[in-house]
Design an enzyme around this catalytic site. Structure first.
Site, short mmCIF file in Angstrom:
data_model
loop_
_atom_site.label_atom_id
_atom_site.label_comp_id
_atom_site.label_asym_id
_atom_site.label_seq_id
_atom_site.Cartn_x
_atom_site.Cartn_y
_atom_site.Cartn_z
N CYS A 201 37.47 40.63 44.62
CA CYS A 201 36.74 41.19 45.77
C CYS A 201 37.11 42.66 45.84
O CYS A 201 38.28 42.99 46.02
CB CYS A 201 37.11 40.49 47.06
SG CYS A 201 36.37 41.26 48.54
N CYS B 192 30.78 45.81 44.55
CA CYS B 192 30.89 44.60 45.37
C CYS B 192 30.65 43.41 44.46
O CYS B 192 29.75 43.46 43.60
CB CYS B 192 29.87 44.62 46.50
SG CYS B 192 29.80 43.09 47.48
#
Length: 249
Positions: A84, A198
């Site tokens: 992440c 992302c």
């Protein structure tokens, strides 16, 4: 279990699933025992990263990550990986909790850009508002002497729609929208290379790779690095020695 690494995931779950799928399908296997050993912590209850970064009155996601890292460290994995980007806001604090090597996905991706595109002085960046707001990737890129192009005001709403409305809420990838974002960054803002800041955008790349644009995909890169390190350690290399080349400061 010997020679395993720990994955701190669940941010979001579909993006984590993509990372796991990549490492499972890219490792060369002839039998079941050729797959990698890992423990996946899919902590789907971790508070929203962007919400806290942009408004500190929102729930702080550090404490959930801290609990996950501390509990996994007790099992003595060979290294940690956290697929992440935005969660790397707390990378230094998390890495300080353990002596286990903790890979920095963002720094590894930035150095991959430098290695693969040494003549490019600028890179386009599409990411969560949290990553952009706190300059997470911008700082890493400027540290290696590269300029960052974020595009105009039309870019972030499209990126948000793709990440949140489509992937996180509906579990789908809008191929046309993803390609439109890349095309706009390339054609309108002159980005010959675009960084996917992302993991939901990395999922979009996995599902919709049929475009002509150069992308730096941190999730794909960290999947390859995970495989490389896991196999070196399995074959006898010390984990700290194996990970040293990727522990950029």
């Amino acid at each position: 279990m010997k020679h395993f690494f720990s994955i701190i995931g669940g941010m979001g779950t579909i993006a984590t699933e993509s990372y796991v799928r990549l490492i499972n399908h890219r490792v060369r296997i002839a039998k079941d025992q050729d797959y990698l050993n890992y423990i996946l912590v899919n902590d789907a209850q971790i508070p929203d990263r962007t919400a806290y970064i942009m408004d500190h009155s929102k729930p702080n996601f550090f404490y959930d990550l801290k609990d996950d890292v501390v509990s996994q460290a007790k099992l003595n994995p060979d290294f940690f990986v956290m697929p992440c980007n935005t969660a790397h806001y707390f990378y230094d604090d998390l890495a300080a909790l353990t002596d286990v090597p903790f890979l920095h996905m963002m720094r590894i991706a930035v150095h991959k850009f430098v290695d693969d595109f040494p003549s490019e002085e600028k890179i386009g960046l599409i990411a969560t508002e949290g990553s952009i707001y706190d300059h997470l990737y911008v700082d890493e890129l400027e540290r290696v002497g590269k300029k960052v192009e974020l595009g105009g005001p039309e870019i972030q709403p499209m990126v948000n729609e793709l990440i949140y409305s489509d992937i996180k809420e509906k579990g789908i990838v809008d191929h046309d929208l993803y390609h439109k974002i890349l095309k706009t960054m390339h054609d309108k803002y002159g980005c010959k290379v675009i960084l996917l800041g992302c993991t939901e955008l990395s999922l979009a790349q996995e599902k919709a790779p049929d475009h002509p644009y150069n992308v730096i995909d941190p999730q794909s890169i960290i999947a390859d690095v995970s495989i490389e390190l896991a196999l070196k350690i399995r074959n006898g290399m010390d984990p700290k020695e194996a990970t040293a080349k990727y522990m950029y400061k």
